[in-house]
Motif scaffolding. Structure first.
Motif, PDB file in Angstrom:
ATOM      1  N   ASP A   1      43.672  41.266  39.142  1.00 64.40           N
ATOM      2  CA  ASP A   1      43.645  40.584  38.321  1.00 64.40           C
ATOM      3  C   ASP A   1      42.361  39.804  37.803  1.00 64.40           C
ATOM      4  O   ASP A   1      41.901  40.031  38.682  1.00 64.40           O
ATOM      5  N   GLY A   2      41.842  40.858  36.688  1.00 69.36           N
ATOM      6  CA  GLY A   2      40.453  40.662  35.676  1.00 69.36           C
ATOM      7  C   GLY A   2      40.282  39.052  35.700  1.00 69.36           C
ATOM      8  O   GLY A   2      39.277  38.770  35.734  1.00 69.36           O
ATOM      9  N   LEU A   3      41.187  38.583  35.198  1.00 68.22           N
ATOM     10  CA  LEU A   3      41.313  36.685  35.185  1.00 68.22           C
ATOM     11  C   LEU A   3      40.871  35.642  36.487  1.00 68.22           C
ATOM     12  O   LEU A   3      39.454  35.093  35.899  1.00 68.22           O
ATOM     13  N   LEU A   4      41.599  35.866  37.406  1.00 65.32           N
ATOM     14  CA  LEU A   4      41.370  35.913  38.574  1.00 65.32           C
ATOM     15  C   LEU A   4      40.067  36.294  39.031  1.00 65.32           C
ATOM     16  O   LEU A   4      39.604  35.514  39.685  1.00 65.32           O
ATOM     17  N   ARG A   5      39.966  37.403  39.245  1.00 67.32           N
ATOM     18  CA  ARG A   5      38.726  37.536  39.705  1.00 67.32           C
ATOM     19  C   ARG A   5      37.587  37.557  39.259  1.00 67.32           C
ATOM     20  O   ARG A   5      36.433  37.251  40.110  1.00 67.32           O
ATOM     21  N   ALA A   6      37.048  37.042  38.326  1.00 64.36           N
ATOM     22  CA  ALA A   6      36.466  36.392  37.250  1.00 64.36           C
ATOM     23  C   ALA A   6      36.152  34.716  37.276  1.00 64.36           C
ATOM     24  O   ALA A   6      34.857  34.261  37.704  1.00 64.36           O
ATOM     25  N   ARG A   7      37.357  34.043  37.762  1.00 62.32           N
ATOM     26  CA  ARG A   7      36.984  33.308  37.610  1.00 62.32           C
ATOM     27  C   ARG A   7      36.069  32.961  39.521  1.00 62.32           C
ATOM     28  O   ARG A   7      36.098  31.999  39.241  1.00 62.32           O
TER      29      ARG A   7
ATOM     30  N   GLU B   1      32.766  33.235  39.388  1.00 61.05           N
ATOM     31  CA  GLU B   1      31.930  32.024  38.246  1.00 61.05           C
ATOM     32  C   GLU B   1      30.587  31.355  39.498  1.00 61.05           C
ATOM     33  O   GLU B   1      29.720  31.617  38.493  1.00 61.05           O
TER      34      GLU B   1
ATOM     35  N   TYR C   1      38.564  35.767  46.055  1.00 65.07           N
ATOM     36  CA  TYR C   1      39.961  36.081  45.580  1.00 65.07           C
ATOM     37  C   TYR C   1      40.864  36.619  46.255  1.00 65.07           C
ATOM     38  O   TYR C   1      41.924  35.793  45.650  1.00 65.07           O
TER      39      TYR C   1
END
Length: 196
Positions: free
Chosen positions: A16-22, A25, A85
């Motif tokens: 999940d790209g959004l979860l990974r980005a968070r 951070e 993650y």
């Protein structure tokens, strides 16, 4: 043997790209090495988790010139990123206790408040690792919940394995602590399953 849920089926969650980005951070942009991750987990009898990640380390965050092999410090950073993650996904999907009692908001608050951190990392390089084709795995070995001097603790022991597209290999272990975890919630749904 891969983890199974209460019905005996694999519970697998792709990247999940959004979860990974968070999850990334808190790292400097040049040190965000995790490029893809997946999580397999759940199980009725015992907690079980296997997280896999693909990494790319085109530059080093602590030396001027990129060496041709991955260092122990960089393995630790990669392990931390995959760990962040993986447990964000475990909490979101309520895969096993005690993480099935936490909300994602509680997890991210602990993450930002530095209440989840590494106690120990040890790695053993069998062959040098290529920084551009690095792959890693984290496997949950044991969870302990107990009272510490200043409140409740959750202690996690995980095995780590890294390899690359050639013959590079590294194995080791990670011990992580969660200080003052949330009181929790009562699980009210099964995790959303994806084909394993």
């Amino acid at each position: 043997m891969e983890p199974t849920d209460a019905t005996g089926q694999h519970v697998h969650f792709e990247d999940d790209g959004l979860l990974r980005a968070r999850a990334l951070e808190r790292f400097r942009p040049s040190c965000r090495y995790l490029r893809h991750a997946s999580v397999t987990g759940g199980g009725a009898a015992e907690p079980a988790l296997l997280a896999r990640g693909d990494f790319s380390l085109p530059s080093s965050c602590f030396v001027e010139k990129r060496t041709r092999h991955v260092s122990a410090v960089e393995v630790t950073l990669c392990s931390t990123q995959l760990l962040d993650y993986a447990f964000a996904e475990v909490v979101r999907q309520r895969l096993f206790a005690p993480f099935d009692r936490w909300t994602p908001e509680q997890f991210w608050a602990m993450h930002a408040g530095e209440r989840m951190f590494l106690l120990d990392v040890h790695v053993n390089f069998r062959h040098p690792l290529d920084p551009l084709t690095l792959r890693g795995e984290l496997e949950l070995v044991h969870i302990t919940e107990r009272e510490g001097r200043s409140g409740p603790l959750v202690l996690l022991d995980l095995a780590v394995r890294f390899g690359d597209a050639r013959s590079g290999r590294c194995t080791g272990g990670v011990k992580t602590a969660v200080i003052d975890p949330p009181a929790g919630r009562t699980p009210d749904r099964a995790p959303t399953q994806q084909p394993g």
